[in-house]
Design an enzyme around this catalytic site. Structure first.
Site, short mmCIF file in Angstrom:
data_model
loop_
_atom_site.label_atom_id
_atom_site.label_comp_id
_atom_site.label_asym_id
_atom_site.label_seq_id
_atom_site.Cartn_x
_atom_site.Cartn_y
_atom_site.Cartn_z
N ASP A 18 0.88 -1.19 -0.04
CA ASP A 18 0.09 0.14 0.05
C ASP A 18 0.84 1.29 -0.04
O ASP A 18 2.23 1.21 0.03
CB ASP A 18 -0.96 0.05 1.20
N TYR B 239 3.30 4.64 0.78
CA TYR B 239 3.76 5.41 1.87
C TYR B 239 2.60 6.38 2.77
O TYR B 239 1.87 6.83 2.23
CB TYR B 239 4.80 5.99 1.39
N PHE C 69 6.46 1.93 -4.54
CA PHE C 69 7.96 2.08 -4.06
C PHE C 69 8.45 3.71 -4.49
O PHE C 69 9.62 3.95 -4.02
CB PHE C 69 8.85 0.94 -4.50
N HIS D 184 10.06 -9.74 0.44
CA HIS D 184 9.83 -8.23 -0.03
C HIS D 184 11.27 -7.49 0.55
O HIS D 184 12.11 -8.21 1.27
CB HIS D 184 8.84 -7.79 1.06
#
Length: 220
Positions: free
Chosen positions: A64, A66, A77, A186
């Site tokens: 989701d 930031y 990202f 991740h």
């Protein structure tokens, strides 16, 4: 919520009439009206605007947006020019450097990737300020599943880079034999050493694209 055009609008048009989306729309509208939500509403579909459906060559899935001020810009990202590079993106850059030898970037803005056909998609597209995963389970997951299905129908090579459990959950949607799925941990500092570092996804992606006559991604 900002409108869609072109291939994405056509591919997703049925979703806007479904009951889950109507509930999602009302929830998100209320959230924006009553508090601080990221990304800004006009940046909600940035990833789709910068990467038209017919241009998608690779998909990078995030969880989701930031959730701190000035970071979220509607692409997984990515953060705007001038904003400190978040830890997960620093680890992505480290892996790119080790994998394909590119210099570690001093900007976290991934617009250049998006414009090359890298769909930077989060599973959930909004978040309440300072509360990670606060919009999980409200309907975004169904909507982004529809996006993945739209990409999956494309009759050309596409590579999916699925990092972490939330992204890897999308794997079951991908059955096109012309599409390659790459899975790893991740890139978060909590998990990057459990299989993200050394995954070599960036060179593997480009190898697959080149083998199938598609221009590789410039990861610089």
């Amino acid at each position: 919520m900002a409108g869609l055009t072109g291939g994405w609008a056509e591919a997703l048009k049925d979703e806007f009439h479904k009951e889950y989306y109507k509930k999602l729309y009302e929830f998100v509208k209320q959230e924006y009206q009553s508090g601080t939500v990221y990304p800004p509403s006009d940046k909600l579909f940035t990833a789709l605007h910068l990467t038209p459906l017919e241009n998608v060559r690779a998909v990078i899935m995030g969880q989701d947006p930031y959730h701190e001020p000035g970071q979220a810009m509607g692409m997984s990202f990515s953060v705007p020019e001038g904003v400190d590079i978040p830890p997960s993106l620093k680890n992505i850059y480290k892996e790119i450097h080790e994998d394909v030898g590119e210099r570690i970037s001093d900007t976290g803005d991934l617009t250049r990737w998006a414009e090359q056909g890298v769909l930077l998609l989060n599973a959930v597209l909004t978040v309440r300020a300072h509360q990670a995963n606060s919009h999980k389970g409200k309907g975004w997951e169904q909507f982004t599943d529809a996006m993945i299905r739209a990409v999956e129908k494309q009759d050309r090579p596409v590579v999916y880079l699925l990092w972490g459990r939330n992204a890897r959950d999308k794997k079951e949607l991908i059955t096109n034999p012309d599409h390659l799925v790459l899975e790893a941990a991740h890139p978060s500092p909590l998990s990057a050493y459990n299989g993200f570092f050394g995954c070599r996804h960036f060179s593997k992606c480009n190898k697959y694209l080149k083998e199938h006559g598609v221009q590789p991604i410039d990861w610089s």
